[in-house]
Motif scaffolding. Structure first.
Motif, PDB file in Angstrom:
ATOM      1  N   THR A 156      -5.290   2.810  -8.444  1.00  0.00           N
ATOM      2  CA  THR A 156      -4.388   2.636  -7.307  1.00  0.00           C
ATOM      3  C   THR A 156      -4.225   3.992  -6.626  1.00  0.00           C
ATOM      4  O   THR A 156      -3.975   4.995  -7.289  1.00  0.00           O
ATOM      5  CB  THR A 156      -3.024   2.091  -7.778  1.00  0.00           C
ATOM      6  OG1 THR A 156      -3.244   0.788  -8.333  1.00  0.00           O
ATOM      7  CG2 THR A 156      -2.030   1.967  -6.629  1.00  0.00           C
ATOM      8  N   ARG A 158      -2.356   5.977  -3.412  1.00  0.00           N
ATOM      9  CA  ARG A 158      -1.298   5.794  -2.416  1.00  0.00           C
ATOM     10  C   ARG A 158      -0.783   7.112  -1.852  1.00  0.00           C
ATOM     11  O   ARG A 158      -0.973   8.171  -2.438  1.00  0.00           O
ATOM     12  CB  ARG A 158      -0.138   4.983  -2.995  1.00  0.00           C
ATOM     13  CG  ARG A 158       0.466   5.525  -4.277  1.00  0.00           C
ATOM     14  CD  ARG A 158       1.778   4.795  -4.597  1.00  0.00           C
ATOM     15  NE  ARG A 158       1.549   3.446  -5.079  1.00  0.00           N
ATOM     16  CZ  ARG A 158       1.494   3.090  -6.360  1.00  0.00           C
ATOM     17  NH1 ARG A 158       1.645   4.014  -7.311  1.00  0.00           N
ATOM     18  NH2 ARG A 158       1.306   1.842  -6.709  1.00  0.00           N
ATOM     19  N   LYS A 165       2.340   4.446   1.932  1.00  0.00           N
ATOM     20  CA  LYS A 165       1.552   3.206   1.826  1.00  0.00           C
ATOM     21  C   LYS A 165       0.557   3.241   0.653  1.00  0.00           C
ATOM     22  O   LYS A 165       0.199   4.313   0.152  1.00  0.00           O
ATOM     23  CB  LYS A 165       0.815   2.909   3.132  1.00  0.00           C
ATOM     24  CG  LYS A 165      -0.313   3.859   3.453  1.00  0.00           C
ATOM     25  CD  LYS A 165      -1.080   3.327   4.668  1.00  0.00           C
ATOM     26  CE  LYS A 165      -2.166   4.272   5.091  1.00  0.00           C
ATOM     27  NZ  LYS A 165      -2.967   3.827   6.174  1.00  0.00           N
ATOM     28  N   THR A 166       0.143   2.027   0.259  1.00  0.00           N
ATOM     29  CA  THR A 166      -0.880   1.916  -0.786  1.00  0.00           C
ATOM     30  C   THR A 166      -2.233   1.760  -0.100  1.00  0.00           C
ATOM     31  O   THR A 166      -2.416   0.878   0.743  1.00  0.00           O
ATOM     32  CB  THR A 166      -0.581   0.693  -1.679  1.00  0.00           C
ATOM     33  OG1 THR A 166       0.706   0.890  -2.254  1.00  0.00           O
ATOM     34  CG2 THR A 166      -1.617   0.536  -2.774  1.00  0.00           C
ATOM     35  N   GLU A 178      -5.667  -0.679  -4.259  1.00  0.00           N
ATOM     36  CA  GLU A 178      -4.783  -1.300  -5.243  1.00  0.00           C
ATOM     37  C   GLU A 178      -5.566  -1.927  -6.394  1.00  0.00           C
ATOM     38  O   GLU A 178      -6.423  -2.778  -6.180  1.00  0.00           O
ATOM     39  CB  GLU A 178      -3.930  -2.380  -4.560  1.00  0.00           C
ATOM     40  CG  GLU A 178      -2.816  -2.858  -5.476  1.00  0.00           C
ATOM     41  CD  GLU A 178      -1.628  -3.384  -4.688  1.00  0.00           C
ATOM     42  OE1 GLU A 178      -1.835  -3.867  -3.556  1.00  0.00           O
ATOM     43  OE2 GLU A 178      -0.512  -3.331  -5.229  1.00  0.00           O
TER      44      GLU A 178
END
Ligand SMILES: Nc1ncnc2c1ncn2[C@@H]1O[C@H](COP(=O)(O)OP(=O)(O)OP(=O)(O)O)[C@@H](O)[C@H]1O
Length: 278
Positions: A8, A10, A14-15, A18
């Motif tokens: 993940t 980020r 925001k990501t 994922e």
């Protein structure tokens, strides 16, 4: 060989990627495809610890017995080039403009502890020849004296210098014309066959993927939506997004050749030879 689990990525707002799961096997050419902004380059950067400082990554990027995300900066420096190396779309960025190509290749080897000057020069020439460049001349040249295609080949030579096991190629042909791009991909394919290096190739060009990649992983908005053997995925895409990507491939313009415009192998060889001396 390279196994990514639960990656993940980020920023604090925001990501970007994922829970990504992806593997690149020994000797395999794996394409990471998807539209612009889907997180392909960020995934590639995370592998080498090259993410911008405002971006963080968590999860596992397993390489040999290490999680690459846990390496110190020093460990990472010694890994990059010698085990994992990169080529980028911006091949100009691979070289400092006012230093000869040879001295930059030489410095790369010295930085990785290669002490013997003669052996370093020999290896540089060998690798420049390997990427089908006029080696002695390119060794003595400044980057601005080379054409785009030659410079991308020299960047590939730099990436191969220390015999890495994984080459990460981030859109390596986007800035090249069609014929030069085709030659660069052919070259990477030959090198892979001969050395057994694995290739992780970031691209959005599914036409090239069909020709070169063994396996494809399709990303959409930071998630992996489909992965599998290239022909299987492209001939029978299971995910609607992959189908949309395929439908978006621009058709060849009317009258455009459906193959490279060579009349014969002799003509192809002659054209390629003259390109090397351009
Ligand atoms: N330095 C940065 N800081 C914060 N977010 C970034 C940064 N660079 C890129 N991003 C964001 O990360 C997301 C994924 O970008 P990334 O470059 O990985 O996409 P990509 O699939 O490689 O696209 P492209 O084919 O255009 O390079 C995008 O939404 C982008 O806006």
């Amino acid at each position: 060989m390279l196994t990514i689990e639960g990656l993940t990525i980020r920023t604090n707002v925001k990501t970007i990627v994922e829970q990504l799961k992806l593997a690149v096997r020994p000797g395999e050419w794996c394409a990471l495809a998807g539209e612009s902004g889907s997180g392909k380059s960020m995934t590639a950067f995370a592998i080498g610890g090259l993410l911008p400082s405002s971006v963080t990554a968590e999860g596992i990027i397993a390489w040999k017995d290490n999680n690459l995300l846990d390496l110190s900066a020093k460990q990472r420096r010694s890994l990059l080039g010698s085990e994992i190396s990169y080529i980028f779309q911006d091949y100009h960025g691979a070289f400092t403009p006012f230093l000869r190509v040879g001295s930059q290749l030489d410095e790369l080897m010295r930085a990785h502890g290669k002490q013997d000057r003669k052996a370093r020069k020999q290896r540089c020439i060998e690798v420049l020849e390997r990427v089908q460049l006029p080696a002695e001349r390119v060794y003595r040249s400044y980057p601005f004296q080379l054409s785009g295609g030659q410079l991308q080949r020299a960047a590939i030579a730099a990436a191969l210098l220390l015999e890495p096991k994984l080459l990460i190629a981030d859109e390596p042909t986007t800035a090249l014309d069609t014929l030069t791009a085709h030659r660069v991909l052919q070259l990477i394919d030959q090198i892979r066959t001969e050395t057994g290096i694995s290739v992780l190739w970031i691209t959005h060009d599914l036409r090239h993927v069909r020709k070169y990649a063994d396996r494809i992983a399709v990303m959409h908005e930071g998630s992996l939506v489909e992965t599998g053997e290239t022909q299987a995925v492209l001939n029978h895409p299971a995910h609607p997004y992959t189908r949309r990507l395929l439908a978006a491939i621009p058709p060849l313009s009317p009258g455009a050749p459906v193959r490279l415009p060579y009349n014969s192998t002799e003509e192809q060889n002659a054209l390629e030879r003259s390109a090397l001396h351009e």
